[in-house]
Write a protein that holds these residues in place. Structure first.
Motif, PDB file in Angstrom:
ATOM      1  N   ALA A 160       0.680  -1.290   0.211  1.00 35.69           N
ATOM      2  CA  ALA A 160      -0.064  -0.338  -0.205  1.00 35.69           C
ATOM      3  C   ALA A 160       0.804   1.910   0.064  1.00 35.69           C
ATOM      4  N   PRO A 161       0.647   2.045  -0.679  1.00 36.58           N
ATOM      5  CA  PRO A 161       0.767   3.777  -0.502  1.00 36.58           C
ATOM      6  C   PRO A 161       1.487   4.047   0.346  1.00 36.58           C
ATOM      7  N   GLY A 162       2.928   4.269   0.888  1.00 34.40           N
ATOM      8  CA  GLY A 162       3.652   4.684   2.201  1.00 34.40           C
ATOM      9  C   GLY A 162       3.983   3.056   2.815  1.00 34.40           C
ATOM     10  N   ALA A 163       3.662   1.988   2.491  1.00 38.34           N
ATOM     11  CA  ALA A 163       4.376   0.840   3.080  1.00 38.34           C
ATOM     12  C   ALA A 163       5.299   0.087   2.268  1.00 38.34           C
ATOM     13  N   GLU A 164       6.193   1.496   0.612  1.00 36.07           N
ATOM     14  CA  GLU A 164       6.690   0.036  -0.084  1.00 36.07           C
ATOM     15  C   GLU A 164       7.978  -0.217   0.881  1.00 36.07           C
ATOM     16  N   ASN A 165       8.263   0.589   1.474  1.00 27.93           N
ATOM     17  CA  ASN A 165       9.928  -0.191   1.947  1.00 27.93           C
ATOM     18  C   ASN A 165       9.988  -0.304   2.928  1.00 27.93           C
ATOM     19  N   LYS A 166       8.667  -1.007   4.274  1.00 27.38           N
ATOM     20  CA  LYS A 166       8.727  -1.552   5.642  1.00 27.38           C
ATOM     21  C   LYS A 166       9.601  -3.382   5.474  1.00 27.38           C
ATOM     22  N   ALA A 167       9.863  -2.878   6.725  1.00 29.27           N
ATOM     23  CA  ALA A 167      10.855  -4.308   6.372  1.00 29.27           C
ATOM     24  C   ALA A 167       9.153  -5.119   6.884  1.00 29.27           C
ATOM     25  N   GLU A 168      10.081  -6.406   6.359  1.00 27.98           N
ATOM     26  CA  GLU A 168       8.358  -7.853   6.366  1.00 27.98           C
ATOM     27  C   GLU A 168       7.594  -7.848   7.243  1.00 27.98           C
ATOM     28  N   ASP A 169       8.731  -7.895   8.006  1.00 26.73           N
ATOM     29  CA  ASP A 169       8.610  -8.550   9.923  1.00 26.73           C
ATOM     30  C   ASP A 169       7.880  -6.854  10.499  1.00 26.73           C
ATOM     31  N   GLU A 170       8.049  -5.806   9.416  1.00 23.54           N
ATOM     32  CA  GLU A 170       6.873  -4.812  10.355  1.00 23.54           C
ATOM     33  C   GLU A 170       5.749  -4.489   9.496  1.00 23.54           C
ATOM     34  N   LEU A 171       5.348  -4.924   8.466  1.00 24.72           N
ATOM     35  CA  LEU A 171       4.113  -5.009   7.736  1.00 24.72           C
ATOM     36  C   LEU A 171       3.238  -5.381   8.889  1.00 24.72           C
ATOM     37  N   ASN A 172       1.838  -4.224   8.707  1.00 21.81           N
ATOM     38  CA  ASN A 172       0.353  -4.496   9.548  1.00 21.81           C
ATOM     39  C   ASN A 172      -0.562  -5.324   7.922  1.00 21.81           C
ATOM     40  N   ALA A 173      -1.278  -5.792   8.629  1.00 15.83           N
ATOM     41  CA  ALA A 173      -2.040  -5.605   7.226  1.00 15.83           C
ATOM     42  C   ALA A 173      -2.550  -4.731   6.446  1.00 15.83           C
ATOM     43  N   VAL A 174      -2.532  -3.887   6.903  1.00 17.40           N
ATOM     44  CA  VAL A 174      -3.608  -3.042   6.183  1.00 17.40           C
ATOM     45  C   VAL A 174      -2.223  -1.879   4.975  1.00 17.40           C
ATOM     46  N   ASP A 175      -1.087  -3.057   5.029  1.00 16.41           N
ATOM     47  CA  ASP A 175       0.477  -2.372   4.339  1.00 16.41           C
ATOM     48  C   ASP A 175      -0.160  -3.061   3.212  1.00 16.41           C
ATOM     49  N   LYS A 456       1.585 -24.434  15.777  1.00 21.52           N
ATOM     50  CA  LYS A 456       1.608 -24.139  14.566  1.00 21.52           C
ATOM     51  C   LYS A 456       0.988 -22.123  14.364  1.00 21.52           C
ATOM     52  N   SER A 457      -0.650 -22.069  14.621  1.00 21.13           N
ATOM     53  CA  SER A 457      -1.684 -21.187  14.708  1.00 21.13           C
ATOM     54  C   SER A 457      -0.525 -19.763  15.079  1.00 21.13           C
ATOM     55  N   PRO A 458      -0.546 -18.766  14.606  1.00 18.41           N
ATOM     56  CA  PRO A 458       0.414 -17.490  14.282  1.00 18.41           C
ATOM     57  C   PRO A 458      -0.678 -16.841  15.467  1.00 18.41           C
ATOM     58  N   ASP A 459      -0.042 -15.898  16.667  1.00 21.73           N
ATOM     59  CA  ASP A 459      -1.007 -15.290  17.245  1.00 21.73           C
ATOM     60  C   ASP A 459      -1.461 -14.246  16.409  1.00 21.73           C
ATOM     61  N   ALA A 460      -1.432 -13.370  16.189  1.00 18.79           N
ATOM     62  CA  ALA A 460      -0.789 -12.328  14.554  1.00 18.79           C
ATOM     63  C   ALA A 460      -0.976 -12.492  13.021  1.00 18.79           C
ATOM     64  N   TRP A 461      -1.557 -11.820  12.603  1.00 19.00           N
ATOM     65  CA  TRP A 461      -1.500 -11.684  10.845  1.00 19.00           C
ATOM     66  C   TRP A 461       0.311 -11.301  10.720  1.00 19.00           C
ATOM     67  N   LYS A 462       0.293 -12.123   9.770  1.00 22.15           N
ATOM     68  CA  LYS A 462       1.800 -11.367   9.118  1.00 22.15           C
ATOM     69  C   LYS A 462       1.125 -12.040   7.559  1.00 22.15           C
ATOM     70  N   SER A 463       2.908 -11.474   6.764  1.00 26.61           N
ATOM     71  CA  SER A 463       2.359 -11.448   5.585  1.00 26.61           C
ATOM     72  C   SER A 463       2.606 -13.041   4.727  1.00 26.61           C
ATOM     73  N   THR A 464       3.005 -13.775   5.514  1.00 22.79           N
ATOM     74  CA  THR A 464       2.719 -15.561   5.549  1.00 22.79           C
ATOM     75  C   THR A 464       1.018 -15.648   5.437  1.00 22.79           C
ATOM     76  N   LEU A 465       0.724 -15.242   5.662  1.00 21.01           N
ATOM     77  CA  LEU A 465      -0.642 -15.633   6.740  1.00 21.01           C
ATOM     78  C   LEU A 465      -1.509 -16.828   5.534  1.00 21.01           C
ATOM     79  N   LYS A 466      -1.544 -16.460   4.594  1.00 24.42           N
ATOM     80  CA  LYS A 466      -1.768 -16.903   3.173  1.00 24.42           C
ATOM     81  C   LYS A 466      -1.592 -17.649   2.880  1.00 24.42           C
ATOM     82  N   ARG A 467      -0.476 -18.556   3.496  1.00 24.94           N
ATOM     83  CA  ARG A 467      -0.232 -19.815   2.712  1.00 24.94           C
ATOM     84  C   ARG A 467      -0.188 -20.911   3.652  1.00 24.94           C
ATOM     85  N   LEU A 468      -0.537 -20.433   4.510  1.00 23.48           N
ATOM     86  CA  LEU A 468      -1.086 -21.405   6.035  1.00 23.48           C
ATOM     87  C   LEU A 468      -1.696 -22.482   5.537  1.00 23.48           C
ATOM     88  N   ASP A 469      -2.449 -23.076   6.475  1.00 18.17           N
ATOM     89  CA  ASP A 469      -3.692 -24.362   6.820  1.00 18.17           C
ATOM     90  C   ASP A 469      -4.594 -23.327   6.553  1.00 18.17           C
TER      91      ASP A 469
END
Length: 574
Positions: A160-175, A456-469
């Motif tokens: 999203a605009p404004g999140a182009e340079n964020k590190a992967e582990d700093e991303l929020n779901a709205v980014d 196995k389940s994460p407690d919070a959103w991360k960019s790889t969430l969509k690849r999980l069962d």
């Protein structure tokens, strides 16, 4: 006349007859052909507002009653008459047919002005053959394979605009945004078959041009779960007396369906529903785990059926009495549950073919899977299928599973408080763990308040969430709902603590399971579309809270805080 009766002694009994209690229920809304035509015409007249050309159209997929005389319509977007996969509108109308709101799952705009050919080069029969070859081998079908020609948007994720340079582990779901990269003419193939005792349910997207498999996901919507009044003691159940024989058909709940009303059937170690349970007396079950190899119709064998009917009754009653929602589809269409499925079967699942549920007796890891929370979970899949129809893959699939876990907790809370009333109890009687009762080692399947406890389940959103069962990508939303209902802790290291809550107070305040479930249900039934992801869910759950309780209400702030607690959106102060 049929009615529920308070029981004494060791009987599971209800005085039953032939009359229906349907007159006590709100009548489902009738949707006339003229009303449907008017709605489509209204939507067509507004195409230009959305940048759409005349090739775009609308097709009503389903309709159900809304609150206070309103109606909710699920409307597919089409292009040259072909459905655009996961592109749709949820339209709320008043009694006069006027549009009050429209929630849009937008995946169609890139087609405007294009010369997109909707003539397939591959036949539907060939597409089914390609799909069948790509799934595990089966030994018999539950229903014939079906192929629908669709326009399939190929998606990609962008910052999203404004999140182009964020590190992967700093991303929020709205980014992160999901955008359409291209379109493919394809077949959406549904295969529902069995491999011995195991359901093999798949949805496959097959290119209509060259037969390539574009996407595929497993559609077995299951949870390995609970059992009898084995779990709830002596309970009242509604049955029907016909010709001197009692049957597990609850004529006071649901109409139509396979058996005319809600029913429990005996699969008798097979994979089909089998016959409705019957008995010479109206006393059922012995309250004990099924003895492997024993009769499925004696008192011990009936216990699984009692579990199922008690769970089904409470699931139906909670949604009707608390939310005004009748059965799975809101139109009071009856469903059924088959028990004693397969032999020593450690599973339970919902089938979209029959819109019904199958429960195993348990084997190596579980006892009978008919506990309150598991039945509420599986029936929750039926409600989601009738409303948002969240696609069972990626983040939408995780939300689908989470919605069922949430329903299971709401049903459990209602049943534990006696199964009556028009609200969910405070404090609730549920344990916020899925399937704890059925587990032979006492470990639940999922912890709502701390999903990562399962390893196995994460407690919070991360960019790889969509690849999980989807059973694991559901975790963050489960935690969100727990925080929304019950609140969080400010103590670092607590299982109820979230590092993402940065505003004051650090321990967010919950709004109770009653308000939380009302908000969630409204969002799922009137705002979510099949492609809704975590970021979209936050916006639509917030909108539902604002509609119910006000734009600046404590409930609306709690939604923002609960999603912020799982790294979806920014935190706000209470």
């Amino acid at each position: 006349m049929e009615f529920r009766k308070t029981l004494i002694a060791l009987a599971v009994t209800v005085v039953a007859g032939q009359a229906s209690a349907a007159s006590m229920m709100a009548s489902p809304v009738a949707f006339s052909a003229q009303e449907k035509t008017r709605l489509v015409s209204t939507l067509n007249s507004e195409r230009s507002k959305h940048g759409l050309d005349a090739e775009h159209g609308f097709a009503i997929a389903s309709q159900h009653p809304g609150e206070q005389g309103k109606a909710v319509s699920r409307v597919n977007h089409t292009y040259k008459g072909v459905r655009i996969f996961e592109s749709e509108s949820v339209v709320v109308t008043d009694q006069g047919g006027n549009v009050l709101s429209e929630s849009i799952g937008e995946r169609r705009k890139g087609l405007s002005g294009k010369r997109f050919d909707v003539k397939p080069r591959l036949s539907d029969r060939d597409a089914i053959a390609r799909a069948t070859k790509s799934i595990p081998p089966t030994k018999g079908g539950i229903s014939p394979p079906f192929a629908e020609l669709v326009i399939f948007p190929v998606m990609k994720s962008v910052r999203a605009p404004g999140a182009e340079n964020k590190a992967e582990d700093e991303l929020n779901a709205v980014d992160v945004l999901d955008v359409v990269d291209s379109y493919e003419l394809a077949y959406h193939v549904k295969t529902r078959a069995m491999d011995g005792a195991n359901p093999v349910f798949y949805d496959t997207i097959v290119s209509a041009r060259d037969g390539r498999i574009l996407d595929q996901w497993n559609m077995v919507q299951n949870v390995v779960g609970t059992g009898h009044s084995q779990y709830n003691g002596t309970v009242p159940i509604n049955t029907t007396l016909s010709g001197g024989v009692y049957k597990m058909i609850d004529g006071s709940r649901g109409t139509g369906g396979s058996f005319g009303a809600m029913a429990i059937t005996n699969a008798n170690h097979g994979t089909s529903a089998g016959q409705v349970y019957s008995n010479a007396t109206n006393t059922w079950g012995d309250g004990k785990q099924y003895i492997a190899g024993g009769s499925t119709t004696n008192a011990n064998g009936q216990t699984a059926a009692v579990n199922a009917l008690w769970g089904l009754m409470n699931t139906y009653d909670m949604h009707k009495n608390v939310l005004g929602w009748q059965s799975l589809d809101g139109n009071n269409t009856a469903t059924h549950i088959a028990v004693h499925v397969n032999t020593a079967y450690d599973n339970a699942y919902y089938s979209d073919s029959c819109k019904c549920m199958f429960i195993g007796d348990g084997g190596s890891y579980f006892n009978n899977l008919g506990s309150i929370d598991v039945i509420g979970h599986e029936m929750g899949h039926g409600i989601t299928a009738a409303t948002s129809n969240l696609t069972y893959r990626g983040e939408s699939g995780g939300l689908n599973e989470s919605s069922s876990d949430i329903a299971g907790e709401a049903v459990e809370a209602y049943a534990r408080a006696g199964g009556t009333g028009t609200s969910l109890p405070v404090p609730s009687g549920n344990d916020w763990m899925m399937g704890k009762e059925i587990s032979k080692n006492g470990q639940p399947l999922r912890w709502m308040y701390k999903p990562s406890k399962d390893g196995k389940s994460p407690d919070a959103w991360k960019s790889t969430l969509k690849r999980l069962d989807v059973h694991y990508s559901s975790g963050p939303n489960n935690r969100m709902f727990y925080f929304l209902a019950m609140g969080s802790s400010a103590t670092t290291g607590s299982e109820y603590y979230s590092q993402y809550l940065t505003q004051l107070p650090k321990a967010m305040t919950g709004i109770g399971i009653d308000n939380a479930y009302r908000i969630w249900f409204r969002a799922n039934s009137t705002k979510f579309t099949s492609s809704t992801n975590y970021a979209d869910a936050r916006l639509k759950v917030l909108a539902a809270a604002q509609e119910l309780y006000g734009a600046n209400s404590a409930e609306a702030k709690a939604v923002q805080r609960a999603y912020a607690a799982i790294n979806v959106g920014a935190d706000v102060a209470e």
